[in-house]
Scaffold this active site. Structure first.
Site, PDB file in Angstrom:
ATOM      1  N   SER A 161       1.620  -1.577   0.302  1.00  0.00           N
ATOM      2  CA  SER A 161      -0.110  -0.234   0.611  1.00  0.00           C
ATOM      3  C   SER A 161       0.867   1.451  -0.848  1.00  0.00           C
ATOM      4  O   SER A 161       0.414   2.141  -0.193  1.00  0.00           O
ATOM      5  CB  SER A 161      -0.740  -0.003   1.108  1.00  0.00           C
ATOM      6  OG  SER A 161      -0.014   0.202   2.687  1.00  0.00           O
ATOM      7  N   CYS A 162       1.922   1.276  -0.147  1.00  0.00           N
ATOM      8  CA  CYS A 162       2.579   2.092   0.097  1.00  0.00           C
ATOM      9  C   CYS A 162       2.653   3.022  -1.655  1.00  0.00           C
ATOM     10  O   CYS A 162       2.450   2.537  -2.581  1.00  0.00           O
ATOM     11  CB  CYS A 162       4.906   2.018   0.209  1.00  0.00           C
ATOM     12  SG  CYS A 162       5.450   0.725  -1.026  1.00  0.00           S
ATOM     13  N   GLY A 163       3.226   4.540  -0.860  1.00  0.00           N
ATOM     14  CA  GLY A 163       2.940   5.437  -2.862  1.00  0.00           C
ATOM     15  C   GLY A 163       3.474   6.825  -1.673  1.00  0.00           C
ATOM     16  O   GLY A 163       2.662   6.729  -0.815  1.00  0.00           O
TER      17      GLY A 163
END
Length: 282
Positions: A114-116
């Site tokens: 879920s990174c970003g």
């Protein structure tokens, strides 16, 4: 399949009956990516195609853009205090003229599914660091029928999913539907990095006449990786995020979501969808 899968004992309950049996699970281990000997990022991944994963990650970070930028990638010997090579640390060596990012404690990246980054700054960063504008000439044109055939072909090519049910997949297709490559990983972003990294190693960037299909949703991060690789079309079997749609609209990426059965939603770049009638009619 080696470290790609592992066996664990489970208690199985079916209609009130109990039994004990071994189950096959997808492996998940950390991978530390070092850049010219300096730690850069850690990602949780399914072991396999680690060099391609690292190369693809560095394409999405704007560090690598061609095979000539890459000198080599190696597993780090003595990765632990007692000198054991865990095959969980890779070092990417770049050509002398490659501009390196500022590696600081604040810059080091821990990546997850879920990174970003978030917001307008992220959109601006992709726009300014992308090496290739999405400029497919002549324009890619894909029929809805071709698009709706791709998820079944993706699923049929997932070897490890059949054994574990626990993997995401990403596949590259030509604009006429030929399967070019498919990668699986516990993280959908890693699966895309493995595809892009293999393309870089084969000196095949930009991927200007391809369709990227991903299992699950289309996050900003996946849209970013498509744009950074010069891919004109991203399709997902689930929903996109709002920021992914914003990025697609700003960069010219065609973004398709909810690609299931005979239906889909086109969120941006509808000009690449070969419709019988103009959008909004009929």
């Amino acid at each position: 399949m080696g470290r790609v899968t592992e066996r664990r004992k489970v208690l199985r309950i079916r209609d009130g009956a109990l039994s004990s049996r071994p189950d096959t699970l997808v492996a998940e281990e950390p991978l530390e990516i070092r850049l010219n000997g300096r730690p850069l990022a850690i990602t949780m991944r399914t072991p396999g195609d680690d060099f391609a994963l690292a190369a693809g990650f560095l394409v999405s970070e704007g560090v690598l853009g061609a095979a000539s930028d890459l000198v080599n990638i190696v597993y780090c010997a003595g990765a632990t205090a007692d000198g054991i090579n865990t095959y969980n640390v890779v070092d990417v060596r770049t050509a002398p003229d490659v501009v390196l990012p500022d590696i600081t404690l604040e810059r080091n990246v821990y990546t997850t599914s879920s990174c970003g980054l978030c917001g307008k700054a992220s959109l601006d960063a992709v726009r300014t660091t992308a090496r290739w504008p999405i400029a497919d000439e002549p324009p890619v044109r894909v029929t809805p029928g071709l698009l709706t055939s791709l998820p079944d072909r993706l699923r049929a090519a997932q070897r490890v999913f059949d054994r574990t049910g626990g993997l995401h997949a990403a596949a590259l297709f030509t604009d006429d539907g030929e399967l070019l490559d498919i990668r699986e990983d516990v993280g959908r972003h890693n699966a895309v990095d493995k595809l892009v990294g293999r393309a870089l190693q084969n000196d095949a960037l930009p991927l200007s006449r391809t369709i990227l299909l991903v299992s699950g949703r289309a996050s900003f991060e996946l849209a970013q990786k498509a744009v950074m690789a010069g891919i004109p079309m991203l399709a997902a079997v689930s929903a996109p995020s709002s920021l992914a749609v914003d990025l697609a609209a700003e960069t010219g990426l065609t973004l398709v979501g909810f690609l299931r059965g005979t239906s889909m939603n086109v969120y941006a770049g509808e000009e690449r969808i070969a419709l019988r009638a103009p959008a909004g009619q009929g």
